[in-house]
Design a protein around this motif. Structure first.
Motif, PDB file in Angstrom:
ATOM      1  N   GLY A 155     -18.083  -5.324  16.535  1.00 36.82           N
ATOM      2  CA  GLY A 155     -19.126  -4.650  15.765  1.00 36.82           C
ATOM      3  C   GLY A 155     -18.545  -3.615  14.810  1.00 36.82           C
ATOM      4  N   MET A 170     -28.081  -9.368  12.536  1.00 39.69           N
ATOM      5  CA  MET A 170     -27.839 -10.286  13.660  1.00 39.69           C
ATOM      6  C   MET A 170     -27.698 -11.722  13.170  1.00 39.69           C
ATOM      7  N   GLY A 222     -21.239  -8.458  22.123  1.00 35.75           N
ATOM      8  CA  GLY A 222     -22.524  -8.450  21.413  1.00 35.75           C
ATOM      9  C   GLY A 222     -22.888  -9.876  21.003  1.00 35.75           C
TER      10      GLY A 222
HETATM   11  C1  LIG Z   1     -29.860   1.343  11.657  1.00 33.74           C
HETATM   12  C2  LIG Z   1     -29.600  -0.123  11.859  1.00 33.74           C
HETATM   13  C3  LIG Z   1     -30.668  -1.005  11.902  1.00 33.74           C
HETATM   14  C4  LIG Z   1     -30.449  -2.373  12.064  1.00 33.74           C
HETATM   15  N1  LIG Z   1     -31.505  -3.225  12.074  1.00 33.74           N
HETATM   16  C5  LIG Z   1     -31.292  -4.549  12.193  1.00 33.74           C
HETATM   17  C6  LIG Z   1     -32.373  -5.461  12.244  1.00 33.74           C
HETATM   18  O1  LIG Z   1     -33.532  -5.075  12.169  1.00 33.74           O
HETATM   19  N2  LIG Z   1     -32.088  -6.784  12.370  1.00 33.74           N
HETATM   20  C7  LIG Z   1     -30.814  -7.232  12.470  1.00 33.74           C
HETATM   21  O2  LIG Z   1     -30.624  -8.454  12.574  1.00 33.74           O
HETATM   22  N3  LIG Z   1     -29.767  -6.393  12.466  1.00 33.74           N
HETATM   23  C8  LIG Z   1     -29.973  -5.075  12.332  1.00 33.74           C
HETATM   24  N4  LIG Z   1     -28.921  -4.227  12.357  1.00 33.74           N
HETATM   25  C9  LIG Z   1     -27.569  -4.781  12.463  1.00 33.74           C
HETATM   26  C10 LIG Z   1     -27.226  -5.260  13.881  1.00 33.74           C
HETATM   27  O3  LIG Z   1     -27.362  -4.207  14.769  1.00 33.74           O
HETATM   28  C11 LIG Z   1     -25.807  -5.791  13.891  1.00 33.74           C
HETATM   29  O4  LIG Z   1     -25.630  -6.641  12.800  1.00 33.74           O
HETATM   30  C12 LIG Z   1     -25.440  -6.573  15.153  1.00 33.74           C
HETATM   31  O5  LIG Z   1     -25.522  -5.773  16.284  1.00 33.74           O
HETATM   32  C13 LIG Z   1     -24.034  -7.131  15.003  1.00 33.74           C
HETATM   33  O6  LIG Z   1     -23.657  -7.818  16.172  1.00 33.74           O
HETATM   34  P1  LIG Z   1     -22.137  -7.866  16.634  1.00 33.74           P
HETATM   35  O7  LIG Z   1     -22.077  -8.734  17.815  1.00 33.74           O
HETATM   36  O8  LIG Z   1     -21.272  -8.149  15.479  1.00 33.74           O
HETATM   37  O9  LIG Z   1     -21.789  -6.361  17.037  1.00 33.74           O
HETATM   38  P2  LIG Z   1     -22.429  -5.454  18.218  1.00 33.74           P
HETATM   39  O10 LIG Z   1     -23.785  -5.899  18.549  1.00 33.74           O
HETATM   40  O11 LIG Z   1     -22.258  -4.059  17.782  1.00 33.74           O
HETATM   41  O12 LIG Z   1     -21.479  -5.770  19.435  1.00 33.74           O
HETATM   42  C14 LIG Z   1     -20.165  -5.318  19.479  1.00 33.74           C
HETATM   43  C15 LIG Z   1     -19.762  -5.084  20.924  1.00 33.74           C
HETATM   44  O13 LIG Z   1     -18.375  -4.782  20.956  1.00 33.74           O
HETATM   45  C16 LIG Z   1     -18.144  -3.799  21.935  1.00 33.74           C
HETATM   46  N5  LIG Z   1     -16.890  -3.113  21.605  1.00 33.74           N
HETATM   47  C17 LIG Z   1     -16.647  -2.261  20.590  1.00 33.74           C
HETATM   48  N6  LIG Z   1     -15.381  -1.848  20.626  1.00 33.74           N
HETATM   49  C18 LIG Z   1     -14.793  -2.457  21.691  1.00 33.74           C
HETATM   50  C19 LIG Z   1     -13.492  -2.423  22.238  1.00 33.74           C
HETATM   51  N7  LIG Z   1     -12.528  -1.652  21.734  1.00 33.74           N
HETATM   52  N8  LIG Z   1     -13.232  -3.178  23.331  1.00 33.74           N
HETATM   53  C20 LIG Z   1     -14.196  -3.966  23.886  1.00 33.74           C
HETATM   54  N9  LIG Z   1     -15.462  -4.005  23.398  1.00 33.74           N
HETATM   55  C21 LIG Z   1     -15.745  -3.272  22.314  1.00 33.74           C
HETATM   56  C22 LIG Z   1     -19.365  -2.900  21.826  1.00 33.74           C
HETATM   57  O14 LIG Z   1     -19.570  -2.186  23.028  1.00 33.74           O
HETATM   58  C23 LIG Z   1     -20.476  -3.902  21.542  1.00 33.74           C
HETATM   59  O15 LIG Z   1     -21.144  -4.298  22.724  1.00 33.74           O
HETATM   60  C24 LIG Z   1     -29.120  -2.854  12.200  1.00 33.74           C
HETATM   61  C25 LIG Z   1     -28.059  -1.968  12.189  1.00 33.74           C
HETATM   62  C26 LIG Z   1     -28.279  -0.620  12.006  1.00 33.74           C
HETATM   63  C27 LIG Z   1     -27.111   0.326  11.976  1.00 33.74           C
END
Ligand SMILES: Cc1cc2nc3c(=O)[nH]c(=O)nc-3n(C[C@H](O)[C@H](O)[C@H](O)COP(=O)(O)OP(=O)(O)OC[C@H]3O[C@@H](n4cnc5c(N)ncnc54)[C@H](O)[C@@H]3O)c2cc1C
Length: 572
Positions: free
Chosen positions: A173, A318, A11
């Motif tokens: 995530g 994000m 992500g």
């Molecule tokens: C209802 C809701 C609304 C939101 N609205 C907003 C918004 O308007 N603006 C904003 O900025 N944020 C928003 N967010 C938050 C945003 O979605 C997250 O903060 C963001 O996606 C975090 O990014 P990340 O890279 O940490 O995790 P993610 O984007 O979740 O990426 C994690 C990745 O890890 C992978 N993964 C998981 N487990 C494993 C594993 N065991 N092995 C390999 N890969 C794995 C997943 O497939 C995923 O692709 C919202 C969240 C929610 C729940």
């Protein structure tokens, strides 16, 4: 070891860590393991301007711009007691300079944000990480973590392969696979327990068109919850509903019923979707805020949502993911260089990220406390505030919000989480329906107060390096000797009278390379002085013969709240 760095999750957080590591040290062997095959859908589409800067640093901004996402100039809200709509703008809409898309948006990149279709956005970022030399394995989930004490010893993949690395990053995530497997505890610093429902719509109208591709997201309260309306492209729009989990449970409705009923009840959204059709799959997730109690270990880091989540009302997820991931990359680079104390590096990341998430959680709680039906939260906020001797007036709410400090140690400017101090005051004023006061208007002589402070070093993140920055610490608050704080300290060392301080500051800013708009910079100077005064780093006095400053939003005006003080309209 097979790799220098193994990152779980592709992500925004995982791609940011991988890209920045390879950018600054192309000899690093970085692996990104992603269980899905991209493009994959993801909720969370509305960004904040800070991300532009990081996309720029990653070298991916142009690729994101080429996807033709709407440019977010701000948001329109209906919230709290008043049925009126109000705007929150990153830069005044009439100052947005139009350009054909894809645009360079030079100068505006850092003042605006994107509204992104995550399937497209996350793929652009992951492909970019691969183009920077990361080994990306999609469709490859990490099944288990092997560890010995607090140290990770290997990642185990579905086919049984064991991956070993010098550093491990959990960017998985909400799954938080490494966090959970090491039994890292989490804090729940909020009583908010919400549930979100959403679907994607074709051909909804945009609520506003600002120049070429500019718009505002819509955040509309229904009392029992709120609706987001986020255009993701010319025809596709994300529309979501957030309600307390308890409300949903008691309603006895199906997800489809609760979602569509809410949308039909909201007149603005109803009219925007008159000619639109939903995909017809109402997704749902719970969105409970948390902060991990530990974010670093001897050879591992949590990055992005695996280390914490703040309710989406502030659209900060994000941003927290990108900013924290950037710091993880810098920290790994410095650990490898071996020039700084490793414990200092690790603890600074953990402290900064934890503070950022907590501030957002607190700010989100405050928003909800002002929304008609969230009575329990209002009581919760009020009791937290009163523990600190405060009633929730605008001023008190503001002080309560900033208990973690209003000075941002990263850029040494005044703000809370990703929000500028002026914006936080404006929101406190609006939500409590009482004018916020600016302490700097009460005094006209200012003096530094460092009694009881100790000297400390803070990290500054400069082109792949962490540079130690001198500063002061006292009672859990920090004063970095950098950026605007440094200018305030310099001005107060020279002058005491408010008018002379501002004269000196103006002259210094006019000479500073890169400061194009002195009025805006002077407004930032004033808000920084306000933060220093609020936190006790500066003492104010009154000299009856000297002039006073009049700073703040003109009380009673209907003008939009300015997130970014670049307009300097706050300075009267
Ligand atoms: C209802 C809701 C609304 C939101 N609205 C907003 C918004 O308007 N603006 C904003 O900025 N944020 C928003 N967010 C938050 C945003 O979605 C997250 O903060 C963001 O996606 C975090 O990014 P990340 O890279 O940490 O995790 P993610 O984007 O979740 O990426 C994690 C990745 O890890 C992978 N993964 C998981 N487990 C494993 C594993 N065991 N092995 C390999 N890969 C794995 C997943 O497939 C995923 O692709 C919202 C969240 C929610 C729940």
């Amino acid at each position: 070891m097979n790799y220098d760095v193994a990152i779980i999750g592709g992500g925004p957080a995982g791609s940011t860590v991988g890209t920045l590591l390879r950018k600054y040290n192309p000899s690093l062997n970085c692996l990104i393991l992603e269980r899905e095959t991209f493009p994959r859908e993801h909720v969370g589409e509305s960004q904040l301007p800070r991300i532009g800067q990081i996309l720029d640093e990653m070298g991916v901004w142009e690729k994101v711009e080429a996807a033709n996402f709407p440019i977010k100039i701000g948001a329109t809200y209906r919230w709290g007691a008043s049925p009126k709509l109000w705007d929150f703008e990153f830069l005044p809409a009439d100052k947005f300079v139009d350009e054909e898309r894809p645009a360079a948006l030079v100068g505006q990149r850092r003042l605006t944000a994107f509204q992104v279709d995550r399937a497209v956005y996350d793929k652009i970022l992951l492909d970019h990480a691969a183009s920077m030399g990361c080994e990306v394995r999609e469709g490859t989930g990490v099944k288990a973590i092997e560890s010995s004490g607090d140290e990770v010893t290997a990642l185990v993949l579905a086919d049984g392969e064991r991956v070993t690395a010098r550093h491990y990053v959990d960017a998985s995530g909400g799954a938080g696979i490494l966090r959970r497997s090491l039994n890292v505890e989490v804090d729940i610093p909020s009583s908010l327990q919400n549930i979100a429902f959403w679907d994607y719509w074709e051909n909804a109208e945009w609520a506003v068109h600002i120049g070429v591709g500019g718009t505002k997201v819509q955040v509309l309260s229904l009392g029992y919850g709120w609706i987001w309306f986020i255009p993701l492209g010319p025809t596709r729009t994300s529309i979501g509903l957030i309600v307390p989990a308890e409300y949903y449970k008691k309603s006895g409705l199906t997800p489809e019923e609760v979602y569509h009923r809410a949308i039909q009840e909201e007149p603005r959204v109803r009219s925007l979707i008159e000619n639109a059709t939903p995909e017809g799959e109402v997704r749902r997730t719970r969105d409970w805020s948390f902060v991990a109690k530990q974010m670093v270990g001897p050879n591992w880091f949590l990055a992005g949502e695996s280390c914490g989540f703040a309710d989406p009302i502030l659209a900060a997820g994000m941003t927290l993911a990108h900013v924290g991931a950037q710091e993880v990359a810098y920290t790994i680079l410095e650990l490898d260089r071996g020039e700084h104390d490793p414990e200092w590096l690790r603890s600074r990341y953990e402290e900064a990220q934890s503070k950022r998430i907590r501030q957002h959680v607190r700010f989100a709680d405050f928003w909800y406390s002002a929304n008609g039906q969230f009575t329990e939260l209002k009581e919760f906020c009020a009791s937290l505030a009163s523990e600190e001797g405060l009633e929730l007036s605008a001023d008190a709410a503001f002080l309560w919000l900033g208990t973690g400090g209003f000075l941002n140690d990263k850029f040494a400017t005044a703000g809370l989480g990703e929000y500028s101090l002026g914006a936080v005051k404006g929101v406190a004023e609006l939500l409590t329906q009482t004018p916020a006061t600016w302490q700097i208007n009460r005094y006209n002589e200012f003096q530094m107060n460092l009694v009881g402070a100790t000297e400390e070093e803070f990290p500054m993140f400069v082109q792949g390096r962490i540079v130690k920055q001198r500063g002061y610490a006292r009672a859990g608050k920090c004063l970095p000797y950098a950026g605007m704080c440094k200018l305030v300290i310099a001005c107060l060392a020279r002058e005491r009278r408010m008018d002379r301080i501002f004269e000196y500051a103006r002259a210094s800013l006019q000479r500073t390379p890169g400061v194009d708009d002195t009025r805006a910079a002077l407004a930032e100077f004033a808000t920084t002085l306000e933060a220093l005064l609020t936190e006790g780093w500066v003492k104010g006095k009154v000299d009856k013969k000297a002039p006073f400053l009049s700073f703040g939003r003109a009380v009673g005006t209907e003008g939009p709240i300015k997130y970014n003080e670049s307009s300097a309209e706050v300075a009267r």
